[in-house]
Write an enzyme that holds these catalytic residues in place. Structure first.
Site, PDB file in Angstrom:
ATOM      1  N   ASP A 195      -6.742 -23.746  -7.950  1.00  0.00           N
ATOM      2  CA  ASP A 195      -7.683 -22.701  -7.531  1.00  0.00           C
ATOM      3  C   ASP A 195      -7.267 -21.316  -8.015  1.00  0.00           C
ATOM      4  O   ASP A 195      -7.697 -20.299  -7.477  1.00  0.00           O
ATOM      5  CB  ASP A 195      -7.824 -22.688  -6.002  1.00  0.00           C
ATOM      6  CG  ASP A 195      -6.515 -22.394  -5.281  1.00  0.00           C
ATOM      7  OD1 ASP A 195      -5.485 -22.191  -5.965  1.00  0.00           O
ATOM      8  OD2 ASP A 195      -6.510 -22.380  -4.039  1.00  0.00           O
ATOM      9  N   HIS A 206      -6.201 -21.045  -0.879  1.00  0.00           N
ATOM     10  CA  HIS A 206      -5.029 -20.252  -1.283  1.00  0.00           C
ATOM     11  C   HIS A 206      -4.704 -19.185  -0.239  1.00  0.00           C
ATOM     12  O   HIS A 206      -4.313 -18.066  -0.569  1.00  0.00           O
ATOM     13  CB  HIS A 206      -5.287 -19.595  -2.645  1.00  0.00           C
ATOM     14  CG  HIS A 206      -4.083 -19.480  -3.523  1.00  0.00           C
ATOM     15  ND1 HIS A 206      -3.847 -20.318  -4.580  1.00  0.00           N
ATOM     16  CD2 HIS A 206      -3.038 -18.620  -3.507  1.00  0.00           C
ATOM     17  CE1 HIS A 206      -2.731 -19.972  -5.192  1.00  0.00           C
ATOM     18  NE2 HIS A 206      -2.214 -18.937  -4.550  1.00  0.00           N
ATOM     19  N   TYR A 237       2.275 -24.339 -10.740  1.00  0.00           N
ATOM     20  CA  TYR A 237       1.319 -23.572 -11.536  1.00  0.00           C
ATOM     21  C   TYR A 237       1.476 -24.062 -12.971  1.00  0.00           C
ATOM     22  O   TYR A 237       2.588 -24.071 -13.509  1.00  0.00           O
ATOM     23  CB  TYR A 237       1.620 -22.082 -11.472  1.00  0.00           C
ATOM     24  CG  TYR A 237       1.169 -21.392 -10.218  1.00  0.00           C
ATOM     25  CD1 TYR A 237      -0.177 -21.364  -9.853  1.00  0.00           C
ATOM     26  CD2 TYR A 237       2.088 -20.735  -9.393  1.00  0.00           C
ATOM     27  CE1 TYR A 237      -0.591 -20.712  -8.695  1.00  0.00           C
ATOM     28  CE2 TYR A 237       1.681 -20.077  -8.241  1.00  0.00           C
ATOM     29  CZ  TYR A 237       0.338 -20.073  -7.906  1.00  0.00           C
ATOM     30  OH  TYR A 237      -0.068 -19.432  -6.761  1.00  0.00           O
TER      31      TYR A 237
END
Length: 504
Positions: free
Chosen positions: A268, A360, A240
């Site tokens: 995403d 995800h 991330y």
């Protein structure tokens, strides 16, 4: 101070308010007063442990080094004398006693026949908050279910009279050997399900020759996970991207130094989706008196564990940043969360090593299409636009979401994927049975691969080709497909809001 040079627990206990808040984690004292309002999970959870030992609450949702990394050195106040620390009373509720009885009544691993079984057992033996976090998905959870059901719209065209006395389901992923076209994809907060957290995955992956993707939001620290790997064991890192790019650069370059073989950049999640099962868990407890005394209107508890741990993610991440990543690392770069052929084409043109076609796990945008459906589109369009054929060593396609059987994996491989990521089933496996559960899950997959390669008439993974599947119906969302009783029995619908204390 005590005579041993350690802080006294009595002294720490005096700092139990919003104005002066000290906590103890792993035997050390930290002044978190100035950090209260910046804590991603809100000040409430910290104030609950003000002046006390917060280790028990801290461990499941933080890597061990989180507090030392994020808090300025001057706020590290030193060790505490353990004999003087006020013990936080842990009350075992009737609900927890019942859960522990269910844990004791688990069936033996010999009775587990497929990955669905782990989910069924985990649902019964996990703490409610942990189950809610692992199983939750966005909004009405349509995409979560579609990820699995999309595989039902793809059918096999098996070949016969081929010599399948010996079958080989090993492969390579980004040039690294794998015993099967599967990797353990990144999933956060492993210690919610088991005290050993992600280490269960690391150790099982080593024994069975598969690759583990380490999550940014693991409960165990990155170095702890890498240190637990066997010599030569291949690991990837899911990233991330932090608002502070210096932090991101440090993480990436440290990962490269530690031997990580691929960087999977999550693209995403500019904002975390609403995962309502998870969010329901925040309705149960009142604010502690410290919050009320502070004059605060109370802490917003409506966002769930997912939001609490992810506020640092940079929503400004864009295509122009790819060149920056190429400048700071030589690791293969893969975008995780691509959902259209147009973005797949841009990734190909940008010279990336590959993409993960993923929504995800259905946890972001509800009504996003499944990875397997996107795969069909991407292979077709990149072939048309750039003459690329898949599988392709220079630009590899991966899929995750909804996979429960080796047949699901083989469908993806036939359609051009290099490998498939599996996440939740392994969480459920170690939540129910620890490392042995993950190993059993991998053994089950090995057995399924052996059987299904023979039945397909494919001696090796390279023999699993597009002509072996009929995917003509994959994008027909309104079509009737066979039900999957095992999957449907495990799926738990979302509760509506309830009156407190009312039995309805």
């Amino acid at each position: 101070m005590t005579t041993s040079g350690r802080l006294s627990g009595k002294e720490v206990a005096l700092h139990n308010s919003r104005d002066s808040c000290w906590i103890i984690v792993h035997g050390h004292v930290y002044d978190v007063t100035e950090f209260l309002d910046d804590h991603p999970g809100g000040s409430r959870i910290i104030l609950k442990y003000a002046g006390k030992d917060a280790t028990q609450e801290y461990d499941p949702i933080h890597p061990p080094d989180a507090i030392t990394t994020n808090l300025p050195k001057e706020k590290h106040l030193g060790p505490v004398d353990p004999e003087t620390v006020e013990k936080v009373e842990v009350k075992i509720t009737d609900q927890e006693k019942e859960r522990q009885l269910r844990v004791a009544a688990r069936p033996s691993l010999d009775e587990i026949l497929n990955l669905h079984d782990f989910e069924a057992i985990a649902r019964l033996v996990m703490a409610e908050k942990a189950w809610a976090y692992y199983s939750s998905a966005a909004d009405d959870e349509i995409t979560n279910r579609e990820n699995h059901f999309a595989y039902h719209r793809i059918w096999f065209r098996p070949r016969i009279l081929r010599n399948v006395a010996k079958v080989d389901w090993s492969t390579t992923i980004l040039g690294n050997p794998s015993s099967m076209p599967v990797y353990i994809t990144a999933t956060a907060l492993g210690k919610l399900g088991h005290p050993e957290g992600e280490l269960n995955l690391t150790r099982a992956a080593a024994k069975h020759g598969v690759i583990q993707m380490i999550p940014t939001l693991a409960s165990c620290s990155f170095d702890e996970i890498v240190d637990a790997a066997q010599p030569g064991q291949v690991q990837f890192l899911q990233l991330y991207v932090n608002n502070d790019r210096n932090i991101t650069k440090r993480i990436v370059q440290h990962a490269e130094q530690r031997g990580i073989k691929g960087l999977f950049i999550t693209v995403d999640a500019p904002q975390l989706g609403r995962r309502e099962k998870d969010m329901r868990m925040k309705f149960e407890a009142d604010d502690p008196s410290e919050v009320s005394k502070s004059g605060s209107e109370g802490v917003d508890r409506s966002q769930g564990a997912a939001r609490a741990i992810s506020s640092f993610i940079d929503p400004s991440l864009e295509w122009a940043d790819i060149s920056w990543f190429k400048a700071i690392t030589k690791m293969p770069l893969i975008l995780k969360g691509v959902q259209t052929w147009e973005d797949a084409l841009m990734a190909y043109d940008a010279g990336l090593a590959g993409i993960v076609l993923s929504n995800h796990g259905g946890r972001q945008l509800d009504f996003a299409r499944s990875g397997i459906e996107i795969l069909v589109e991407v292979v077709s369009k990149l072939g048309e636009k750039r003459g690329v054929k898949f599988p392709n060593e220079k630009f590899q396609l991966f899929v995750d979401g909804g996979v429960r059987r080796a047949t699901d994996v083989l469908k993806a491989v036939a359609l051009g994927a290099t490998a498939v990521g599996i996440g939740r089933p392994f969480l459920y496996a170690f939540s129910a049975y620890g490392q042995e559960g993950v190993e059993k899950g991998l053994q089950i997959l090995h057995g399924e691969f052996e059987m299904n390669l023979r039945l397909l008439g494919a001696p090796t993974i390279k023999d699993v080709v597009p002509e072996m599947v009929d995917a003509s119906n994959v994008s027909s969302h309104a079509s009737n497909v066979p039900g999957d009783k095992l999957y449907e029995n495990n799926y738990v619908g979302m509760e509506s809001v309830r009156l407190r204390g009312a039995k309805l």
